[in-house]
Design a protein around this motif. Structure first.
Motif, PDB file in Angstrom:
ATOM      1  N   MET A   1       0.844  -1.181   0.000  1.00  0.00           N
ATOM      2  CA  MET A   1       0.000   0.000   0.000  1.00  0.00           C
ATOM      3  C   MET A   1       0.887   1.241   0.000  1.00  0.00           C
ATOM      4  SD  MET A   1      -2.638   1.557   2.818  1.00  0.00           S
ATOM      5  CE  MET A   1      -4.065   0.652   2.365  1.00  0.00           C
ATOM      6  N   LEU A   2       0.489   2.213  -0.775  1.00  0.00           N
ATOM      7  CA  LEU A   2       1.147   3.520  -0.782  1.00  0.00           C
ATOM      8  C   LEU A   2       0.198   4.537  -0.167  1.00  0.00           C
ATOM      9  CD1 LEU A   2       2.559   3.570  -4.421  1.00  0.00           C
ATOM     10  CD2 LEU A   2       3.813   3.131  -2.318  1.00  0.00           C
ATOM     11  N   ILE A   3       0.753   5.516   0.506  1.00  0.00           N
ATOM     12  CA  ILE A   3      -0.072   6.590   1.065  1.00  0.00           C
ATOM     13  C   ILE A   3       0.465   7.913   0.548  1.00  0.00           C
ATOM     14  CG2 ILE A   3      -0.854   7.755   3.148  1.00  0.00           C
ATOM     15  CD1 ILE A   3      -0.662   5.082   4.591  1.00  0.00           C
ATOM     16  N   GLN A   4      -0.388   8.648  -0.135  1.00  0.00           N
ATOM     17  CA  GLN A   4      -0.030   9.973  -0.642  1.00  0.00           C
ATOM     18  C   GLN A   4      -0.204  10.971   0.489  1.00  0.00           C
ATOM     19  OE1 GLN A   4       1.278  11.241  -3.383  1.00  0.00           O
ATOM     20  NE2 GLN A   4       1.034  13.322  -2.656  1.00  0.00           N
ATOM     21  N   CYS A   5       0.838  11.713   0.776  1.00  0.00           N
ATOM     22  CA  CYS A   5       0.803  12.673   1.870  1.00  0.00           C
ATOM     23  C   CYS A   5       1.164  14.056   1.344  1.00  0.00           C
ATOM     24  CB  CYS A   5       1.796  12.255   2.950  1.00  0.00           C
ATOM     25  SG  CYS A   5       1.818  13.358   4.362  1.00  0.00           S
ATOM     26  N   ALA A   6       0.275  15.009   1.566  1.00  0.00           N
ATOM     27  CA  ALA A   6       0.532  16.395   1.164  1.00  0.00           C
ATOM     28  C   ALA A   6       0.713  17.219   2.430  1.00  0.00           C
ATOM     29  CB  ALA A   6      -0.630  16.933   0.348  1.00  0.00           C
ATOM     30  N   VAL A   7       1.944  17.624   2.700  1.00  0.00           N
ATOM     31  CA  VAL A   7       2.215  18.406   3.902  1.00  0.00           C
ATOM     32  C   VAL A   7       2.759  19.795   3.587  1.00  0.00           C
ATOM     33  CG1 VAL A   7       2.553  16.437   5.438  1.00  0.00           C
ATOM     34  CG2 VAL A   7       4.496  17.356   4.188  1.00  0.00           C
ATOM     35  N   ASP A   8       3.032  20.070   2.325  1.00  0.00           N
ATOM     36  CA  ASP A   8       3.569  21.369   1.923  1.00  0.00           C
ATOM     37  C   ASP A   8       2.466  22.420   2.050  1.00  0.00           C
ATOM     38  OD1 ASP A   8       4.697  23.562   0.731  1.00  0.00           O
ATOM     39  OD2 ASP A   8       4.819  22.686  -1.279  1.00  0.00           O
ATOM     40  N   PRO A   9       2.606  23.372   2.975  1.00  0.00           N
ATOM     41  CA  PRO A   9       1.556  24.381   3.179  1.00  0.00           C
ATOM     42  C   PRO A   9       1.222  25.171   1.910  1.00  0.00           C
ATOM     43  CG  PRO A   9       3.217  24.529   4.909  1.00  0.00           C
ATOM     44  CD  PRO A   9       3.721  23.570   3.884  1.00  0.00           C
TER      45      PRO A   9
END
Length: 173
Positions: A1-9
């Motif tokens: 499983m891959l998890i896409q993470c967007a943390v760039d404000p």
């Protein structure tokens, strides 16, 4: 499983592209999740609609607390609203897929062909190729059964233009 993470404000402020969920699913042929660090839950809902099977979202008891994650976390009622929206979306998506599948099956029946009687055939007739025709819609036997039907004896009377099922025949002559 891959998890896409967007943390760039900056990326979050400009609108995160949830289409990465479909890109990752297609490229790696695996389950994909969504880690949401944006305000609200619209991105999480969009990711689920595009196939994300897991959502990670921070929860807090008060968004006014100090700290980097509290401002974009969900309070319990908002978290419950997100969960409800995701479940509703998944249910409706499943119903829509089921409905589309039934519509496709019905449409295929109209465009595919079936075996029909080319003339009135009394019970006991030994079928000949000239007794049968292949036309739309796909009622009765499939065209692939035509060769098996030829030479078979009818167990009942079949009217002209009536679909002929494979079970309409008894023993060979």
């Amino acid at each position: 499983m891959l998890i896409q993470c967007a943390v760039d404000p900056l990326a979050i402020a400009q609108g995160v592209d949830v289409r990465t969920v479909t890109t990752l699913r297609a490229r790696f042929a695996c389950l994909v999740g969504w880690s949401d660090h944006g305000a609200g839950h619209v991105h999480a809902l969009g990711a689920v609609a595009l196939g994300a099977c897991l959502v990670e979202k921070h929860i807090t008891d008060d968004r006014r607390r100090p700290g980097a994650d509290h401002a974009t976390s969900l309070e319990p009622l908002d978290f419950a609203a997100m969960t409800s929206a995701i479940r509703t979306s998944r249910r409706r998506s499943a119903m829509a897929r089921s409905c589309r599948r039934r519509e496709r099956v019905a449409a295929l029946g109209r465009v595919r062909r079936g075996v029909y009687a080319a003339r009135s055939l009394p019970a006991g007739t030994v079928l000949d190729a000239a007794d049968l025709k292949v036309v739309r819609p796909a009622l009765g036997a499939r065209p692939a059964a035509l060769a098996r039907l030829v030479g078979q004896r009818l167990t009942r009377r079949i009217a002209v233009d009536e679909p002929l099922g494979e079970d309409e025949c008894g023993d060979e002559r």
